[in-house]
Design an enzyme around this catalytic site. Structure first.
Site, PDB file in Angstrom:
ATOM      1  N   HIS A  48      44.905  33.691  39.801  1.00 36.60           N
ATOM      2  CA  HIS A  48      45.749  33.143  38.748  1.00 36.60           C
ATOM      3  C   HIS A  48      44.923  32.371  37.723  1.00 36.60           C
ATOM      4  O   HIS A  48      45.139  32.473  36.525  1.00 36.60           O
ATOM      5  CB  HIS A  48      46.816  32.236  39.348  1.00 36.60           C
ATOM      6  CG  HIS A  48      47.821  31.779  38.344  1.00 36.60           C
ATOM      7  ND1 HIS A  48      48.915  32.545  38.042  1.00 36.60           N
ATOM      8  CD2 HIS A  48      47.858  30.686  37.557  1.00 36.60           C
ATOM      9  CE1 HIS A  48      49.600  31.921  37.102  1.00 36.60           C
ATOM     10  NE2 HIS A  48      48.984  30.786  36.789  1.00 36.60           N
ATOM     11  N   GLU A  70      47.462  40.014  40.800  1.00 33.57           N
ATOM     12  CA  GLU A  70      48.177  38.826  41.212  1.00 33.57           C
ATOM     13  C   GLU A  70      49.568  39.175  41.742  1.00 33.57           C
ATOM     14  O   GLU A  70      50.024  38.635  42.751  1.00 33.57           O
ATOM     15  CB  GLU A  70      48.273  37.883  40.006  1.00 33.57           C
ATOM     16  CG  GLU A  70      48.809  36.532  40.333  1.00 33.57           C
ATOM     17  CD  GLU A  70      49.041  35.717  39.073  1.00 33.57           C
ATOM     18  OE1 GLU A  70      48.806  36.243  37.962  1.00 33.57           O
ATOM     19  OE2 GLU A  70      49.471  34.574  39.208  1.00 33.57           O
ATOM     20  N   ASN A 387      20.510  47.659  57.812  1.00 32.80           N
ATOM     21  CA  ASN A 387      19.860  48.259  58.966  1.00 32.80           C
ATOM     22  C   ASN A 387      20.579  47.890  60.245  1.00 32.80           C
ATOM     23  O   ASN A 387      20.799  48.738  61.101  1.00 32.80           O
ATOM     24  CB  ASN A 387      18.408  47.766  59.065  1.00 32.80           C
ATOM     25  CG  ASN A 387      17.479  48.684  58.319  1.00 32.80           C
ATOM     26  OD1 ASN A 387      17.814  49.836  58.087  1.00 32.80           O
ATOM     27  ND2 ASN A 387      16.334  48.171  57.935  1.00 32.80           N
TER      28      ASN A 387
END
Lengths: 659, 153
Positions: A48, A70, A387
């Protein structure tokens, strides 16, 4: 005026970037902990804020995107949408797009992104949950009006509620409460929370009441603001008795409102800090010079009272300079959180593409490191974590059959150890099979079978840092191309750090990165070869030894010495640098600096040892070839330039050949 | 002539000597001219790199133009100078036998480089200024740093 605007925009950029960084992490956290309402609210508020600010600044695309994101979040918050992984993907995608848009704003390139794809997806998610929110909203709006009219004043206020949306010219069908106001209204919120806890009112009602309250607060300026409880009773959301009951529970002082926390930080341009650091560096050099001079004077005129005063003063200046240096260095320290933040999201995405279950735990995020190190350490960590997730953690079924939990854990931790910061990446995956690694090394002709047999496990493991060496059976999108580990190693070495591996088959692997707290100032050992002086970072020096020439024995053409029952190969710095050394032939005694590279000791023969000194690392203008083992230069007390050498690099090729 | 700034048809040059020849570079490229100081050698660097010096707290490389151009070396005497120049944003020093003067010459007297006119290869030469009693070789010092490379070493 333009400057002012630039300043506002750059503030917006910094703030939004920070918010976005936090958001990514929060989302991942949310996925594992879906019921965390506080977290949802937090996320909602951040989005917001971004929307509000971009609306104010006129970044239309940003508003479009954040608005609908939102809206979706609102539905998640209300429980209208279940936060399934595919929905999370869409939301994360929208956050990524926000980043892209942010970058455009930063570049000022006025490029418009094609948002239709992501907007469509978000709309689908939003529509998928039905349209109940809209209906609900209009009744809220109505009740908000009635709340104010019930008090019989300030009725003209309510259209203000959507100014932000109007400013941004976005015709959204969804309207919202302003959450920033909730922040400001902190003390009364406690009452609301208690009411919600008791199940007397819904959270929405409280928020609505707060909105009303803040609107009234803004408009009348004076202290006569109605309490949340009053508003709630006025809007028939809660009975008077309930409010009273809860009020009794509420500690008295929170009613009055706490003093506003004053902001204790300021933003400073990095350039300014660097400048201060440089100046302090110069000061340190000047101090060193002064101390040398005073020491000389002290010997010459020890009886003079002035000299003893001067000595005292110098000692004092010495102390202050050291403190100042520390203090300035501290200003450049940042929590490792800054780099760690991006990893939960990365691991989540990785796990999803690889169909693995991986949990990333972050430990010691508050540990602080110099800014320049923070910036450099990100890439190596990305490699190592990838990895760990790709090679380390097995597929869920494999794990289960091996008697482990289905989900693997990767722990990324940071802690301080003396003058070093240690970063550890630990997984509970399959570990590295040293025997298989040996086969691979021989197969790829990095070493002969004979050589391999004589190596310790540690030495064998070091091979994974060589360029072009990958043990992955499959080259995946993520890793296995044989680049990566050598880059990790080079980057860490560049930072004056070291890396080591601990692994056990079936149990997991742990990578330990040891990094210096700061890069700018180091302790160095000054050594001499013929007329040249070099500085060796003390971090790589184990000890210095004075040797009799006759102690040096030649084994298969390699000069070595016996050092406390250990055979240590000896290399001559003079040979390496093609300097005609004086100690090469005629002197009986030579000096050897013992250095450790990858747990392996070797001796570097020099002509002279001058002692330990604190040096400020300076880069050499126009110098790029760090492969030569020149880590930089420093200026000594007498104004001469001394090169800082990195023995681990200088002798790495030599050492490789002797493995 | 892009290595030289021509103002109203006049070039402003700093001239210096290397061996028996006289050379010049654009005055705007020269930051300062210093006496010889202690030069710290840099191991494993190209042979024409003399080393590094301390320029008021900054560590800058110094190249030897004699070595760069393959002119036989001599022992630096009291006339020797380090010219601090700016090449593609890199501050560096050049060791020369001696610095002569600051000269203003009309652009019209500059001629294209005749092939094989001097000891040094023509790639660094921008032209030759023909004065009444002497020839001055105009150096394009930007070319001293390898094309596309932003480093001296």
């Amino acid at each position: 005026m333009a400057d002012e605007m630039d300043e506002i925009i750059s503030d917006f950029l910094i703030e939004t970037t920070e918010l976005i960084e936090e958001l990514s992490q929060k989302f991942v956290e949310l996925e594992t902990n879906r019921d965390n309402q506080a977290l949802v609210n937090d996320i909602f508020r951040s989005v917001h804020t971004i929307k509000g600010a971009s609306g104010f600044l006129g970044f239309t695309q940003m508003v479009q995107l954040t608005h609908i994101t939102e809206s979706v979040l609102k539905k998640i918050k209300d429980g209208d949408i279940f936060l399934a992984p595919n929905i999370m993907d869409v939301i994360l995608e929208s956050i990524d797009m926000v980043k892209v848009l942010l970058e455009h704003i930063k570049q000022k390139d006025d490029v418009e992104e094609d948002l239709t794809g992501i907007l469509g997806k978000l709309q689908d998610v939003y529509d998928g949950a039905g349209t109940s929110a809209e209906g609900g909203k209009s009744t809220k709006q109505a009740s908000a009006k009635s709340a104010i009219s019930a008090r019989g004043e300030h009725e003209e206020l309510h259209p203000d509620i959507d100014t932000e949306d109007l400013q941004s010219n976005f015709a959204g069908e969804y309207e919202d409460n302003d959450y920033r106001e909730v922040d400001e209204a902190k003390p009364p919120k406690h009452l609301g929370e208690l009411l919600v806890e008791d199940g007397k009112v819904s959270e929405d009602d409280v928020e609505e009441a707060l909105t009303i309250q803040s609107m009234i607060k803004e408009s009348i300026d004076t202290g006569d603001v109605p309490k949340v409880g009053e508003i709630l009773t006025a809007t028939d959301k809660a009975s008077k008795e309930d409010v009273k009951k809860v009020l009794a529970k509420q500690p008295a002082q929170s009613d009055k409102g706490q003093p506003q926390q004053v902001e204790q930080t300021i933003r400073v341009d990095v350039e300014r800090l660097d400048n201060v650091l440089n100046l302090v560096g110069e000061l340190v050099l000047a101090r060193n010079r002064l101390m040398k001079l005073v020491a000389n004077l002290d010997i010459k005129y020890s009886e003079t009272a002035d000299i003893s005063h001067l000595s005292e003063l110098t000692a004092f200046i010495n102390l202050i300079t050291t403190d100042l240096q520390l203090a300035v260095m501290k200003t450049r320290m940042q929590p490792v959180k800054k780099v760690f933040n991006k990893f939960p999201r990365m691991v989540r995405d990785l796990a999803r593409t690889m169909k693995k279950e991986v949990e990333l735990r972050l430990v010691g995020e508050e540990t602080e490191l110099d800014k320049s190190i923070i910036e450099e350490v990100g890439d190596p960590l990305v490699h190592l974590i990838r990895n760990a997730a790709d090679h380390g953690i097995e597929l869920p079924d494999v794990r289960e059959s091996a008697g482990k939990t289905r989900h693997g854990t990767v722990i990324l931790s940071a802690y301080q150890e003396g003058n070093n910061i240690v970063l550890a990446i630990e997984d509970d995956g399959k570990g590295i099979d040293v025997d298989k690694l040996k086969e691979k090394i021989v197969e790829k002709e990095f070493a002969s079978q004979d050589e391999i047999d004589r190596m310790s496990d540690k030495e064998v493991l070091d091979y994974i840092f060589l360029p072009g060496f990958s043990t992955a059976k499959l080259v995946t999108d993520v890793s296995g191309r044989g680049v990566g580990m050598d880059v990790v190693k080079t980057n860490i070495t560049k930072l004056n750090g070291s890396i080591s591996i601990e692994t056990e088959v079936g149990q997991g692997t742990r990578f330990l990165l040891r990094l210096p707290l700061t890069l700018a100032i180091i302790q160095a050992l000054m050594v001499g070869v013929a007329d040249e002086v070099f500085a060796v970072p003390l971090s790589s020096v184990v000890e210095t030894v004075r040797l009799d020439k006759k102690d040096i024995k030649t084994i298969r053409g390699q000069e070595t010495v016996f050092l406390r029952d250990e055979v240590v190969p000896v290399y001559r710095l003079a040979n390496k640098f093609y300097i005609t050394s004086t100690s090469a032939d005629d002197t009986e005694k030579v000096y050897m600096v013992v250095i450790v590279v990858n747990e392996k000791k070797f001796g570097m023969m020099v002509d002279k040892l001058y002692g330990q000194e604190e040096v400020v690392i300076k880069s050499i203008e126009g110098f790029s070839n760090s492969a030569d083992g020149i880590a930089g230069a420093t200026i000594t007390g007498d104004g001469k330039v001394v090169l800082i050498i990195d023995p681990t690099v200088i002798f790495s090729s030599t050492l490789q050949g002797h493995k | 002539m892009e290595a030289f700034t021509v103002t109203e048809g006049v070039l402003q040059l700093v001239t210096f000597t290397l061996g028996s020849e006289e050379y010049a570079i654009d005055i705007l490229k020269v930051q300062e001219i210093n006496r010889m100081t202690v030069i710290t050698m840099v191991p494993n660097s190209p042979q024409y790199v003399e080393g590094v010096i301390n320029l008021r707290g900054k560590v800058i490389p110094v190249i030897n133009l004699r070595k760069k151009f393959g002119i036989s070396e001599i022992e630096n005497d009291t006339d020797a100078r380090i010219m601090i120049v700016d090449i593609k944003g890199i501050t560096m020093g050049m060791v020369v036998d001696s610095v002569s003067e600051v000269l203003r010459v009309p652009a019209t007297i500059v001629e294209a480089t005749p092939p094989m006119a001097t000891d040094i290869s023509t790639e660094f030469i921008n032209g030759i200024a023909k004065l009444a009693d002497r020839l001055i070789i105009l150096l394009d010092i930007d070319k001293l740093i390898e094309q596309g490379e932003m480093s001296v070493f």
